[in-house]
Motif scaffolding. Sequence first.
Motif, PDB file in Angstrom:
ATOM      1  N   MET A 193       0.783  -1.203  -0.052  1.00 43.47           N
ATOM      2  CA  MET A 193      -0.080  -0.093   0.182  1.00 43.47           C
ATOM      3  C   MET A 193       0.804   1.734   0.055  1.00 43.47           C
ATOM      4  O   MET A 193       1.388   1.686   0.391  1.00 43.47           O
ATOM      5  CB  MET A 193      -1.106   0.359   0.961  1.00 43.47           C
ATOM      6  N   VAL A 194       0.599   1.822  -0.642  1.00 38.62           N
ATOM      7  CA  VAL A 194       1.434   3.289  -0.984  1.00 38.62           C
ATOM      8  C   VAL A 194       0.828   4.036  -0.266  1.00 38.62           C
ATOM      9  O   VAL A 194      -1.053   4.974  -0.529  1.00 38.62           O
ATOM     10  CB  VAL A 194       1.532   3.739  -1.956  1.00 38.62           C
ATOM     11  N   VAL A 229       4.723   6.724  -0.837  1.00 37.80           N
ATOM     12  CA  VAL A 229       5.237   7.327  -2.320  1.00 37.80           C
ATOM     13  C   VAL A 229       6.905   7.783  -2.788  1.00 37.80           C
ATOM     14  O   VAL A 229       6.876   7.034  -3.595  1.00 37.80           O
ATOM     15  CB  VAL A 229       4.366   7.978  -2.797  1.00 37.80           C
ATOM     16  N   ASP A 230       7.606   8.763  -1.826  1.00 40.87           N
ATOM     17  CA  ASP A 230       8.515   8.764  -2.435  1.00 40.87           C
ATOM     18  C   ASP A 230       9.567   7.997  -2.105  1.00 40.87           C
ATOM     19  O   ASP A 230      10.479   7.750  -3.208  1.00 40.87           O
ATOM     20  CB  ASP A 230       9.348  10.019  -2.272  1.00 40.87           C
ATOM     21  N   ALA A 231       9.313   7.277  -1.725  1.00 40.34           N
ATOM     22  CA  ALA A 231      10.923   6.276  -0.963  1.00 40.34           C
ATOM     23  C   ALA A 231       9.955   4.671  -2.151  1.00 40.34           C
ATOM     24  O   ALA A 231      10.805   4.008  -2.014  1.00 40.34           O
ATOM     25  CB  ALA A 231      10.158   5.553   0.583  1.00 40.34           C
ATOM     26  N   VAL A 237      12.719   1.107  -8.503  1.00 42.04           N
ATOM     27  CA  VAL A 237      14.440   0.978  -9.277  1.00 42.04           C
ATOM     28  C   VAL A 237      14.882   0.199  -8.924  1.00 42.04           C
ATOM     29  O   VAL A 237      15.577  -0.804  -9.855  1.00 42.04           O
ATOM     30  CB  VAL A 237      14.434   2.232 -10.165  1.00 42.04           C
ATOM     31  N   GLU A 238      15.081  -0.216  -7.419  1.00 41.95           N
ATOM     32  CA  GLU A 238      15.978  -0.835  -6.789  1.00 41.95           C
ATOM     33  C   GLU A 238      15.344  -2.101  -6.866  1.00 41.95           C
ATOM     34  O   GLU A 238      16.836  -2.954  -6.563  1.00 41.95           O
ATOM     35  CB  GLU A 238      16.774  -0.082  -6.041  1.00 41.95           C
ATOM     36  N   ILE A 255       1.449   8.398 -11.365  1.00 43.65           N
ATOM     37  CA  ILE A 255       2.054   8.708 -11.538  1.00 43.65           C
ATOM     38  C   ILE A 255       3.123   7.810 -11.202  1.00 43.65           C
ATOM     39  O   ILE A 255       4.242   7.213 -12.133  1.00 43.65           O
ATOM     40  CB  ILE A 255       2.863   9.476 -10.264  1.00 43.65           C
ATOM     41  N   LEU A 256       3.128   6.743 -10.377  1.00 44.14           N
ATOM     42  CA  LEU A 256       3.564   5.662 -10.709  1.00 44.14           C
ATOM     43  C   LEU A 256       3.818   4.029 -11.456  1.00 44.14           C
ATOM     44  O   LEU A 256       4.867   3.927 -11.633  1.00 44.14           O
ATOM     45  CB  LEU A 256       3.154   4.291  -9.215  1.00 44.14           C
ATOM     46  N   SER A 257       2.527   4.618 -12.311  1.00 42.60           N
ATOM     47  CA  SER A 257       2.039   3.313 -13.180  1.00 42.60           C
ATOM     48  C   SER A 257       2.937   4.004 -14.529  1.00 42.60           C
ATOM     49  O   SER A 257       2.952   2.790 -15.315  1.00 42.60           O
ATOM     50  CB  SER A 257       0.971   3.252 -13.315  1.00 42.60           C
ATOM     51  N   ASP A 258       2.843   5.303 -14.716  1.00 42.38           N
ATOM     52  CA  ASP A 258       3.970   5.500 -15.830  1.00 42.38           C
ATOM     53  C   ASP A 258       5.549   5.556 -15.298  1.00 42.38           C
ATOM     54  O   ASP A 258       5.927   4.876 -16.514  1.00 42.38           O
ATOM     55  CB  ASP A 258       4.014   7.023 -15.860  1.00 42.38           C
ATOM     56  N   LEU A 259       5.861   5.725 -14.401  1.00 41.28           N
ATOM     57  CA  LEU A 259       7.688   4.429 -13.449  1.00 41.28           C
ATOM     58  C   LEU A 259       7.256   3.359 -14.468  1.00 41.28           C
ATOM     59  O   LEU A 259       8.725   2.595 -15.162  1.00 41.28           O
ATOM     60  CB  LEU A 259       7.744   5.548 -12.364  1.00 41.28           C
TER      61      LEU A 259
END
Length: 370
Positions: A193-194, A229-231, A237-238, A255-259
Amino acid sequence: MASSSAPNYHIASIPGDGIGVDITQAAKTVLATLSSASKAFTLTYTDLDWSSPAYLKRGYYMPEDWATHLRKHDAIYFGAVGWPSVPDHISLWQMILPIRQQMNQYVNVRPTRILAGTKSPVAACQKDPKLLDWVIVRENSEGEYAGQGGTTHGHTKHAIATELAIFTYVGIERIMRFAFEVAKSRPRKKLTMVTKSNAQRHGMVLWDKVFYEVAEEYKGVVEFDKMLVDAMTVRMVEKPESMDTIVATNLHADILSDLAAALAGSIGIAPSSNLDPTRKNPSMFEPIHGSAPDIAGKGIANPVGAFWSAAEMVRWLGNGKLDETAERLMQAIENVTVAGVRTQDLGGEQSTAEVTDAVCQEIKKLFSKP
Protein backbone atom coordinates in the motif's frame (compact mmCIF):
# COMPACT_ATOMS: atom_id res chain seq x y z
CA MET A 1 -16.33 -16.67 -39.08
CA ALA A 2 -17.21 -16.88 -35.40
CA SER A 3 -19.42 -19.67 -34.14
CA SER A 4 -23.14 -18.90 -34.37
CA SER A 5 -23.29 -19.46 -30.61
CA ALA A 6 -20.43 -17.07 -29.88
CA PRO A 7 -21.48 -14.03 -27.85
CA ASN A 8 -21.57 -10.64 -29.56
CA TYR A 9 -20.42 -7.65 -27.53
CA HIS A 10 -21.27 -4.03 -28.26
CA ILE A 11 -18.27 -1.73 -27.93
CA ALA A 12 -18.27 2.07 -27.81
CA SER A 13 -15.10 3.10 -29.66
CA ILE A 14 -13.63 6.50 -28.81
CA PRO A 15 -10.39 7.00 -30.78
CA GLY A 16 -10.01 10.56 -29.49
CA ASP A 17 -6.92 12.52 -30.48
CA GLY A 18 -3.47 12.10 -31.97
CA ILE A 19 -2.07 8.59 -31.94
CA GLY A 20 -5.25 7.50 -30.20
CA VAL A 21 -6.78 7.33 -33.67
CA ASP A 22 -3.90 5.24 -35.03
CA ILE A 23 -3.74 2.73 -32.20
CA THR A 24 -7.52 2.33 -31.92
CA GLN A 25 -7.69 1.30 -35.56
CA ALA A 26 -4.78 -1.07 -34.99
CA ALA A 27 -6.52 -2.60 -31.96
CA LYS A 28 -9.72 -3.09 -33.96
CA THR A 29 -7.77 -4.88 -36.68
CA VAL A 30 -6.17 -7.22 -34.16
CA LEU A 31 -9.48 -7.85 -32.38
CA ALA A 32 -11.15 -8.69 -35.70
CA THR A 33 -8.41 -11.23 -36.39
CA LEU A 34 -8.73 -12.68 -32.89
CA SER A 35 -12.51 -12.97 -33.28
CA SER A 36 -12.20 -14.69 -36.64
CA ALA A 37 -9.42 -17.06 -35.58
CA SER A 38 -10.81 -18.03 -32.18
CA LYS A 39 -14.49 -18.17 -33.18
CA ALA A 40 -15.13 -17.39 -29.51
CA PHE A 41 -16.76 -13.96 -29.75
CA THR A 42 -17.76 -11.14 -32.09
CA LEU A 43 -17.71 -7.37 -31.62
CA THR A 44 -20.03 -4.66 -32.89
CA TYR A 45 -18.68 -1.11 -32.67
CA THR A 46 -20.25 2.29 -32.29
CA ASP A 47 -17.65 4.86 -33.35
CA LEU A 48 -17.85 8.12 -31.42
CA ASP A 49 -16.06 11.27 -32.55
CA TRP A 50 -15.45 12.78 -29.14
CA SER A 51 -12.20 14.42 -30.19
CA SER A 52 -10.54 17.78 -29.67
CA PRO A 53 -11.10 18.87 -33.32
CA ALA A 54 -14.80 18.09 -32.82
CA TYR A 55 -14.77 20.08 -29.57
CA LEU A 56 -13.25 23.10 -31.30
CA LYS A 57 -15.89 22.90 -34.00
CA ARG A 58 -19.03 22.38 -31.90
CA GLY A 59 -18.01 23.50 -28.39
CA TYR A 60 -18.29 20.18 -26.53
CA TYR A 61 -16.68 16.75 -26.42
CA MET A 62 -19.70 14.65 -25.49
CA PRO A 63 -23.42 15.31 -26.05
CA GLU A 64 -25.71 15.83 -23.08
CA ASP A 65 -27.04 12.25 -23.23
CA TRP A 66 -23.56 10.68 -23.38
CA ALA A 67 -24.03 8.56 -20.24
CA THR A 68 -27.27 7.03 -21.50
CA HIS A 69 -25.60 6.31 -24.83
CA LEU A 70 -22.56 4.61 -23.27
CA ARG A 71 -24.70 2.41 -21.03
CA LYS A 72 -26.10 0.72 -24.13
CA HIS A 73 -22.68 -0.90 -24.64
CA ASP A 74 -20.85 -3.78 -22.99
CA ALA A 75 -17.49 -1.97 -22.90
CA ILE A 76 -15.70 1.17 -24.03
CA TYR A 77 -12.44 1.16 -25.97
CA PHE A 78 -10.63 4.48 -25.67
CA GLY A 79 -7.57 5.75 -27.55
CA ALA A 80 -6.27 9.02 -26.10
CA VAL A 81 -7.40 12.59 -25.53
CA GLY A 82 -5.50 15.86 -25.64
CA TRP A 83 -4.39 18.36 -28.26
CA PRO A 84 -2.23 21.51 -28.05
CA SER A 85 -5.08 23.81 -29.07
CA VAL A 86 -7.24 22.70 -26.10
CA PRO A 87 -6.06 23.13 -22.48
CA ASP A 88 -5.48 19.72 -20.91
CA HIS A 89 -7.84 20.29 -18.00
CA ILE A 90 -10.71 20.90 -20.43
CA SER A 91 -10.20 17.69 -22.39
CA LEU A 92 -9.75 15.71 -19.18
CA TRP A 93 -12.72 17.13 -17.30
CA GLN A 94 -15.11 17.18 -20.23
CA MET A 95 -14.58 13.56 -21.19
CA ILE A 96 -12.34 11.01 -19.53
CA LEU A 97 -12.93 11.90 -15.86
CA PRO A 98 -16.73 12.23 -16.17
CA ILE A 99 -16.82 8.82 -17.86
CA ARG A 100 -14.81 7.22 -15.08
CA GLN A 101 -16.93 8.81 -12.37
CA GLN A 102 -20.42 8.41 -13.81
CA MET A 103 -19.79 4.89 -15.11
CA ASN A 104 -18.73 3.92 -11.57
CA GLN A 105 -15.28 2.91 -12.79
CA TYR A 106 -13.75 3.23 -9.36
CA VAL A 107 -10.95 0.74 -10.07
CA ASN A 108 -8.11 1.31 -12.52
CA VAL A 109 -5.93 -1.76 -13.04
CA ARG A 110 -2.51 -1.37 -14.66
CA PRO A 111 -0.50 -4.60 -15.08
CA THR A 112 3.19 -4.15 -15.70
CA ARG A 113 5.78 -6.72 -16.75
CA ILE A 114 8.66 -6.94 -19.18
CA LEU A 115 7.38 -8.50 -22.38
CA ALA A 116 9.59 -11.03 -24.14
CA GLY A 117 11.94 -9.28 -26.54
CA THR A 118 11.74 -5.91 -24.80
CA LYS A 119 14.44 -4.39 -22.61
CA SER A 120 14.17 -2.74 -19.21
CA PRO A 121 16.52 0.12 -18.32
CA VAL A 122 17.02 -1.56 -14.93
CA ALA A 123 20.24 -3.60 -15.06
CA ALA A 124 18.97 -6.39 -12.79
CA CYS A 125 15.85 -6.79 -14.93
CA GLN A 126 17.93 -7.05 -18.08
CA LYS A 127 19.48 -10.18 -16.58
CA ASP A 128 16.18 -11.50 -15.21
CA PRO A 129 13.02 -9.88 -16.65
CA LYS A 130 10.84 -11.85 -14.24
CA LEU A 131 11.99 -9.59 -11.40
CA LEU A 132 9.47 -6.98 -12.54
CA ASP A 133 5.93 -8.33 -12.56
CA TRP A 134 3.41 -6.00 -10.92
CA VAL A 135 -0.25 -5.10 -10.91
CA ILE A 136 -0.95 -1.52 -9.87
CA VAL A 137 -4.46 -0.97 -8.51
CA ARG A 138 -5.40 2.70 -8.70
CA GLU A 139 -8.30 4.29 -6.84
CA ASN A 140 -10.10 5.87 -9.77
CA SER A 141 -13.01 7.94 -8.47
CA GLU A 142 -11.92 10.30 -5.72
CA GLY A 143 -8.71 11.40 -4.01
CA GLU A 144 -6.82 14.14 -5.78
CA TYR A 145 -8.99 13.93 -8.92
CA ALA A 146 -12.36 14.32 -7.20
CA GLY A 147 -12.83 17.74 -8.79
CA GLN A 148 -13.40 19.65 -5.56
CA GLY A 149 -11.98 23.15 -5.21
CA GLY A 150 -12.10 26.45 -6.98
CA THR A 151 -10.45 29.73 -7.92
CA THR A 152 -11.29 33.19 -6.62
CA HIS A 153 -9.96 36.50 -7.94
CA GLY A 154 -8.56 34.49 -10.81
CA HIS A 155 -8.26 37.55 -13.03
CA THR A 156 -5.88 39.27 -10.61
CA LYS A 157 -2.43 38.72 -9.10
CA HIS A 158 -4.23 37.99 -5.82
CA ALA A 159 -5.74 34.79 -7.24
CA ILE A 160 -6.38 31.96 -4.81
CA ALA A 161 -6.84 28.41 -6.04
CA THR A 162 -7.72 25.33 -4.01
CA GLU A 163 -7.61 21.68 -5.05
CA LEU A 164 -9.14 19.37 -2.48
CA ALA A 165 -8.29 15.69 -2.19
CA ILE A 166 -11.41 13.81 -1.15
CA PHE A 167 -11.15 10.51 0.70
CA THR A 168 -14.22 8.62 1.90
CA TYR A 169 -14.43 5.51 4.02
CA VAL A 170 -16.57 3.79 1.39
CA GLY A 171 -14.24 4.73 -1.45
CA ILE A 172 -11.14 3.58 0.40
CA GLU A 173 -12.63 0.34 1.68
CA ARG A 174 -13.84 -0.84 -1.70
CA ILE A 175 -10.49 -0.18 -3.45
CA MET A 176 -8.56 -1.87 -0.64
CA ARG A 177 -10.81 -4.91 -0.77
CA PHE A 178 -10.42 -5.11 -4.55
CA ALA A 179 -6.62 -4.82 -4.23
CA PHE A 180 -6.45 -7.57 -1.60
CA GLU A 181 -8.52 -9.83 -3.84
CA VAL A 182 -6.16 -9.17 -6.77
CA ALA A 183 -3.17 -9.96 -4.55
CA LYS A 184 -4.91 -13.10 -3.28
CA SER A 185 -5.44 -14.30 -6.87
CA ARG A 186 -1.77 -13.94 -7.81
CA PRO A 187 0.91 -16.54 -7.00
CA ARG A 188 2.93 -14.37 -4.61
CA LYS A 189 -0.09 -13.14 -2.62
CA LYS A 190 1.63 -9.89 -1.68
CA LEU A 191 0.21 -6.34 -1.47
CA THR A 192 2.05 -3.05 -0.99
CA MET A 193 0.00 0.00 0.00
CA VAL A 194 1.34 3.41 -1.02
CA THR A 195 0.64 6.45 1.14
CA LYS A 196 1.87 9.89 2.21
CA SER A 197 0.28 9.93 5.64
CA ASN A 198 3.34 11.44 7.28
CA ALA A 199 2.62 14.77 5.58
CA GLN A 200 -1.06 14.52 4.60
CA ARG A 201 -2.50 14.04 8.05
CA HIS A 202 -6.22 13.70 7.37
CA GLY A 203 -7.17 12.01 4.11
CA MET A 204 -4.10 9.80 3.94
CA VAL A 205 -4.33 8.87 7.61
CA LEU A 206 -7.86 7.63 6.91
CA TRP A 207 -6.48 5.82 3.84
CA ASP A 208 -3.98 3.99 6.08
CA LYS A 209 -6.56 3.27 8.78
CA VAL A 210 -9.01 1.61 6.40
CA PHE A 211 -6.21 -0.36 4.74
CA TYR A 212 -5.24 -1.98 8.04
CA GLU A 213 -8.88 -2.66 8.91
CA VAL A 214 -9.40 -4.54 5.63
CA ALA A 215 -6.00 -6.22 6.02
CA GLU A 216 -7.21 -7.95 9.19
CA GLU A 217 -9.50 -10.07 7.01
CA TYR A 218 -6.56 -11.27 4.90
CA LYS A 219 -3.99 -12.05 7.58
CA GLY A 220 -2.29 -15.33 6.86
CA VAL A 221 -3.56 -15.22 3.27
CA VAL A 222 -1.99 -12.09 1.79
CA GLU A 223 1.33 -10.60 2.87
CA PHE A 224 1.11 -6.80 3.08
CA ASP A 225 3.26 -3.76 3.77
CA LYS A 226 3.18 0.05 3.55
CA MET A 227 5.41 2.49 1.65
CA LEU A 228 5.56 6.27 1.52
CA VAL A 229 5.14 7.32 -2.10
CA ASP A 230 8.55 9.03 -2.40
CA ALA A 231 10.35 5.98 -1.00
CA MET A 232 8.25 3.82 -3.31
CA THR A 233 9.88 5.32 -6.41
CA VAL A 234 13.29 4.23 -5.11
CA ARG A 235 12.07 0.74 -4.26
CA MET A 236 10.54 0.30 -7.72
CA VAL A 237 13.92 0.99 -9.32
CA GLU A 238 16.23 -0.72 -6.86
CA LYS A 239 14.16 -3.70 -5.65
CA PRO A 240 11.47 -4.47 -8.23
CA GLU A 241 11.35 -8.10 -7.14
CA SER A 242 10.19 -7.06 -3.65
CA MET A 243 6.71 -6.10 -4.89
CA ASP A 244 3.81 -7.75 -6.64
CA THR A 245 0.41 -6.03 -6.25
CA ILE A 246 0.40 -2.32 -5.44
CA VAL A 247 -2.51 -0.14 -4.33
CA ALA A 248 -2.35 3.65 -4.38
CA THR A 249 -4.46 6.79 -4.63
CA ASN A 250 -5.65 8.33 -7.86
CA LEU A 251 -2.69 10.71 -8.19
CA HIS A 252 0.01 8.49 -6.73
CA ALA A 253 -0.90 5.51 -8.89
CA ASP A 254 -1.18 7.72 -11.96
CA ILE A 255 2.43 8.79 -11.50
CA LEU A 256 3.83 5.46 -10.30
CA SER A 257 2.28 3.51 -13.18
CA ASP A 258 4.02 5.74 -15.72
CA LEU A 259 7.30 5.06 -13.93
CA ALA A 260 6.46 1.35 -13.93
CA ALA A 261 5.86 1.40 -17.69
CA ALA A 262 9.19 3.11 -18.30
CA LEU A 263 10.97 0.57 -16.09
CA ALA A 264 9.33 -2.21 -18.11
CA GLY A 265 10.68 -0.80 -21.37
CA SER A 266 8.31 1.86 -22.72
CA ILE A 267 5.13 3.70 -21.87
CA GLY A 268 3.93 2.54 -25.28
CA ILE A 269 3.39 -1.02 -24.05
CA ALA A 270 1.35 -0.27 -20.93
CA PRO A 271 -2.39 -1.07 -20.71
CA SER A 272 -5.09 -0.02 -18.30
CA SER A 273 -8.62 -1.08 -17.38
CA ASN A 274 -11.15 1.31 -15.83
CA LEU A 275 -13.52 -1.10 -14.13
CA ASP A 276 -16.97 -1.00 -12.61
CA PRO A 277 -16.70 -4.18 -10.50
CA THR A 278 -20.50 -4.30 -10.16
CA ARG A 279 -20.75 -4.69 -13.98
CA LYS A 280 -23.80 -2.40 -13.97
CA ASN A 281 -21.99 0.04 -16.28
CA PRO A 282 -19.57 -0.53 -19.15
CA SER A 283 -15.91 -0.63 -18.19
CA MET A 284 -13.34 1.25 -20.27
CA PHE A 285 -10.02 0.01 -21.65
CA GLU A 286 -7.17 2.23 -22.82
CA PRO A 287 -3.38 2.31 -23.20
CA ILE A 288 -1.86 4.68 -20.67
CA HIS A 289 0.18 6.72 -23.15
CA GLY A 290 -1.20 10.08 -24.21
CA SER A 291 -2.15 11.44 -27.60
CA ALA A 292 1.50 12.25 -28.52
CA PRO A 293 0.77 15.08 -31.00
CA ASP A 294 4.44 15.13 -32.07
CA ILE A 295 4.16 11.71 -33.73
CA ALA A 296 0.45 11.69 -34.58
CA GLY A 297 -0.28 10.58 -38.12
CA LYS A 298 3.29 9.44 -38.79
CA GLY A 299 2.45 5.75 -38.47
CA ILE A 300 5.14 5.07 -35.88
CA ALA A 301 3.09 4.85 -32.65
CA ASN A 302 3.63 1.71 -30.60
CA PRO A 303 0.36 -0.28 -30.69
CA VAL A 304 1.37 -2.85 -28.06
CA GLY A 305 -0.28 -0.99 -25.18
CA ALA A 306 -3.46 -0.82 -27.26
CA PHE A 307 -3.29 -4.56 -27.99
CA TRP A 308 -2.69 -5.41 -24.33
CA SER A 309 -5.64 -3.20 -23.35
CA ALA A 310 -7.72 -5.04 -25.96
CA ALA A 311 -6.71 -8.35 -24.39
CA GLU A 312 -7.83 -7.08 -20.99
CA MET A 313 -11.15 -6.01 -22.52
CA VAL A 314 -11.70 -9.48 -23.98
CA ARG A 315 -10.86 -11.01 -20.61
CA TRP A 316 -13.32 -8.72 -18.81
CA LEU A 317 -16.12 -9.26 -21.33
CA GLY A 318 -15.77 -13.02 -21.07
CA ASN A 319 -15.92 -12.94 -17.27
CA GLY A 320 -13.82 -16.11 -17.05
CA LYS A 321 -14.90 -17.64 -20.37
CA LEU A 322 -12.45 -15.84 -22.67
CA ASP A 323 -9.29 -15.95 -20.53
CA GLU A 324 -7.57 -18.42 -22.84
CA THR A 325 -8.45 -16.31 -25.88
CA ALA A 326 -6.99 -13.23 -24.21
CA GLU A 327 -3.85 -15.18 -23.32
CA ARG A 328 -3.44 -16.22 -26.95
CA LEU A 329 -3.47 -12.55 -27.93
CA MET A 330 -0.79 -11.81 -25.35
CA GLN A 331 1.28 -14.73 -26.65
CA ALA A 332 0.96 -13.38 -30.19
CA ILE A 333 2.17 -9.97 -29.01
CA GLU A 334 5.22 -11.46 -27.31
CA ASN A 335 6.00 -13.72 -30.26
CA VAL A 336 6.22 -10.56 -32.35
CA THR A 337 8.32 -8.55 -29.88
CA VAL A 338 10.75 -11.42 -29.32
CA ALA A 339 11.15 -11.74 -33.10
CA GLY A 340 12.39 -8.15 -33.16
CA VAL A 341 9.32 -6.64 -34.82
CA ARG A 342 9.10 -3.43 -32.78
CA THR A 343 8.48 0.28 -33.13
CA GLN A 344 11.17 2.91 -32.57
CA ASP A 345 10.47 3.43 -28.85
CA LEU A 346 11.44 -0.21 -28.29
CA GLY A 347 14.55 0.02 -30.43
CA GLY A 348 12.94 -1.30 -33.60
CA GLU A 349 12.31 0.07 -37.05
CA GLN A 350 8.80 -1.15 -37.81
CA SER A 351 5.71 1.01 -38.30
CA THR A 352 2.42 0.76 -36.44
CA ALA A 353 0.91 -1.07 -39.42
CA GLU A 354 3.80 -3.53 -39.67
CA VAL A 355 3.59 -4.47 -35.99
CA THR A 356 -0.18 -4.81 -36.31
CA ASP A 357 0.12 -7.09 -39.31
CA ALA A 358 2.75 -9.22 -37.56
CA VAL A 359 0.52 -9.69 -34.50
CA CYS A 360 -2.42 -10.65 -36.73
CA GLN A 361 -0.29 -13.27 -38.48
CA GLU A 362 0.81 -14.70 -35.13
CA ILE A 363 -2.80 -14.92 -33.95
CA LYS A 364 -3.68 -16.94 -37.04
CA LYS A 365 -0.73 -19.26 -36.44
CA LEU A 366 -1.60 -19.83 -32.79
CA PHE A 367 -5.20 -20.75 -33.53
CA SER A 368 -4.31 -22.93 -36.50
CA LYS A 369 -2.33 -25.28 -34.28
CA PRO A 370 -4.19 -28.41 -33.18
